[in-house]
Design an enzyme around this catalytic site. Structure first.
Site, PDB file in Angstrom:
ATOM      1  CG  HIS A 141      -3.361 -40.945 -81.271  1.00  0.00           C
ATOM      2  ND1 HIS A 141      -3.802 -41.855 -82.192  1.00  0.00           N
ATOM      3  CD2 HIS A 141      -4.466 -40.574 -80.569  1.00  0.00           C
ATOM      4  CE1 HIS A 141      -5.108 -42.044 -82.046  1.00  0.00           C
ATOM      5  NE2 HIS A 141      -5.531 -41.265 -81.087  1.00  0.00           N
ATOM      6  CG  HIS A 173     -12.612 -35.604 -80.046  1.00  0.00           C
ATOM      7  ND1 HIS A 173     -11.667 -34.648 -79.703  1.00  0.00           N
ATOM      8  CD2 HIS A 173     -11.907 -36.749 -80.256  1.00  0.00           C
ATOM      9  CE1 HIS A 173     -10.464 -35.198 -79.705  1.00  0.00           C
ATOM     10  NE2 HIS A 173     -10.583 -36.460 -80.034  1.00  0.00           N
ATOM     11  CE1 TYR A 213      -4.469 -33.134 -79.260  1.00  0.00           C
ATOM     12  CE2 TYR A 213      -6.843 -33.370 -79.107  1.00  0.00           C
ATOM     13  CZ  TYR A 213      -5.608 -33.891 -79.381  1.00  0.00           C
ATOM     14  OH  TYR A 213      -5.503 -35.204 -79.769  1.00  0.00           O
ATOM     15  CE  LYS A 271     -11.629 -44.050 -80.189  1.00  0.00           C
ATOM     16  NZ  LYS A 271     -11.290 -43.595 -78.815  1.00  0.00           N
ATOM     17  NE  ARG A 280      -9.977 -41.961 -82.999  1.00  0.00           N
ATOM     18  CZ  ARG A 280     -11.088 -41.273 -83.225  1.00  0.00           C
ATOM     19  NH1 ARG A 280     -11.604 -41.252 -84.463  1.00  0.00           N
ATOM     20  NH2 ARG A 280     -11.686 -40.610 -82.255  1.00  0.00           N
ATOM     21  NE  ARG A 332      -7.370 -38.499 -83.007  1.00  0.00           N
ATOM     22  CZ  ARG A 332      -8.555 -38.241 -83.563  1.00  0.00           C
ATOM     23  NH1 ARG A 332      -8.633 -38.043 -84.878  1.00  0.00           N
ATOM     24  NH2 ARG A 332      -9.645 -38.168 -82.831  1.00  0.00           N
TER      25      ARG A 332
END
Length: 350
Positions: free
Chosen positions: A294, A320, A329, A220, A169, A297
């Site tokens: 994004h 993730h 995806y 995150k 990110r 990414r």
């Protein structure tokens, strides 16, 4: 005494208005949770609208609100009224999240005997497939980043190469410190264990140089992961760190230099907004429209899957928490297969 009983007694002793509960909840979000100002303002707007709807229905106390009241509020958001346009599922969902948080807080604090919003779920927004750009467009974008004189083109090329090489990110890339990079190339065997010896790239074959450059990204929740850095990105980073970063670092007026990998023109850490401006300006020079922060990414993940990578490997590389997030995806690659089939098979279309 159970939580519900204690909450009922406190409510009876100190009845709390809806407005009072909202004020206490917003104070809690600001002080205890440390939410950003713009998030607090969004919650405040949503909850003020909720309080107005409850007031029209005669619900002035937080303990008087029922599950039906919450459900009707959600329906009103989606349908709109004379003062408000109908909200999309995403906007309505944000408002319901605020309402659910309010009632969960009120129940936990004993302002209400129960949580009437627990059974009301936010509307599911339509699934939007991530947009990736073709490999050729990525190459044009990266080539456009290295044009011009001075240290900034080298920085911009290194930044965009890193984003595409790692799937990071933009916030993760700008948070990188120099100590988070390991750009060394070490010799090592290439191949899978247990294969027949003596064949190139397999176990038992002579070792050949393998680039093992890595970057440590903080995602995150400050969850860290180590990701490989490909040879193009490694070379771009090395050129930037040797030839450009020292010049940017001397521009700082601070007592000590920033540890950040990517610096701005004043020698401080490049911000997320600054990195986004780099991407936007580079896309404009490359003639590529509709590029978002994004984009690289998304392209990283899609191109890996197109090349045969396992979805769980891509999950780990993207950081993730659940493979379900990564599986979106795979839908992109399925759509690509359908397009190829429809255009290539002689009996695909009537």
């Amino acid at each position: 005494m159970g939580i519900d009983q204690r909450g009922a007694q406190l409510k009876a002793a100190q009845p709390t208005s809806v407005d009072g509960a909202i004020k206490r909840y917003l104070d809690h979000l600001m002080v205890e949770r440390g939410l950003a100002l713009h998030t607090l303002q969004a919650y405040k707007r949503d909850l003020e609208r909720y309080a107005a709807v409850l007031g029209v229905a005669g619900r002035t106390g937080i303990a008087d609100v029922t599950t039906q009241d919450v459900a009707e509020f959600l329906a009103g958001l989606r349908e709109g009224d004379q003062d408000h346009q109908p909200l999309a599922a995403s906007s309505a969902g944000r408002a319901v999240v605020a309402v659910r948080g309010l009632h969960a807080f009120a129940a936990a604090e004993g302002l209400a005997p129960s949580d009437p919003a627990r059974a009301v779920r936010p509307p599911a927004p339509p699934r939007r497939l991530p947009r990736a750009i073709p490999v050729g467009d990525v190459e044009r974008l990266l080539a456009a980043a290295g044009t011009g004189e001075g240290p900034r083109p080298l920085r911009d090329r290194a930044l965009l190469e890193l984003l595409y090489a790692t799937g990071a990110r933009i916030s993760e890339a700008t948070a990188l410190d120099v100590d988070d990079l390991d750009l060394a190339a070490r010799p090592g065997p290439v191949g899978r264990p247990g294969a027949e010896p003596g064949q190139p790239g397999q176990a038992g074959a002579p070792a050949r140089p393998a680039v093992q450059a890595t970057a440590r990204l903080s995602g995150k929740g400050q969850k860290q992961r180590i990701v490989p850095v490909g040879s193009y990105a490694r070379e771009a980073l090395e050129q930037y760190l040797v030839r450009a970063r020292p010049a940017l670092a001397t521009a700082t007026r601070r007592a000590s230099a920033s540890p950040a990998v990517f610096l701005n023109a004043r020698g401080g850490r490049l911000t997320r907004q600054g990195a986004w401006a780099v991407l936007r300006a580079t896309a404009l020079r490359a003639g590529i429209a509709d590029v978002s922060p994004h984009t690289l990414r998304h392209s990283f993940a899609t191109h890996l899957l197109d090349g045969g990578a396992d979805v769980r490997v891509v999950q780990e590389l993207l950081g993730h928490a659940s493979v379900t997030t990564t599986q979106v995806y795979t839908l992109v690659t399925v759509e690509k297969l359908r397009e190829i089939y429809a255009s290539a098979h002689p009996r695909a279309l009537g």
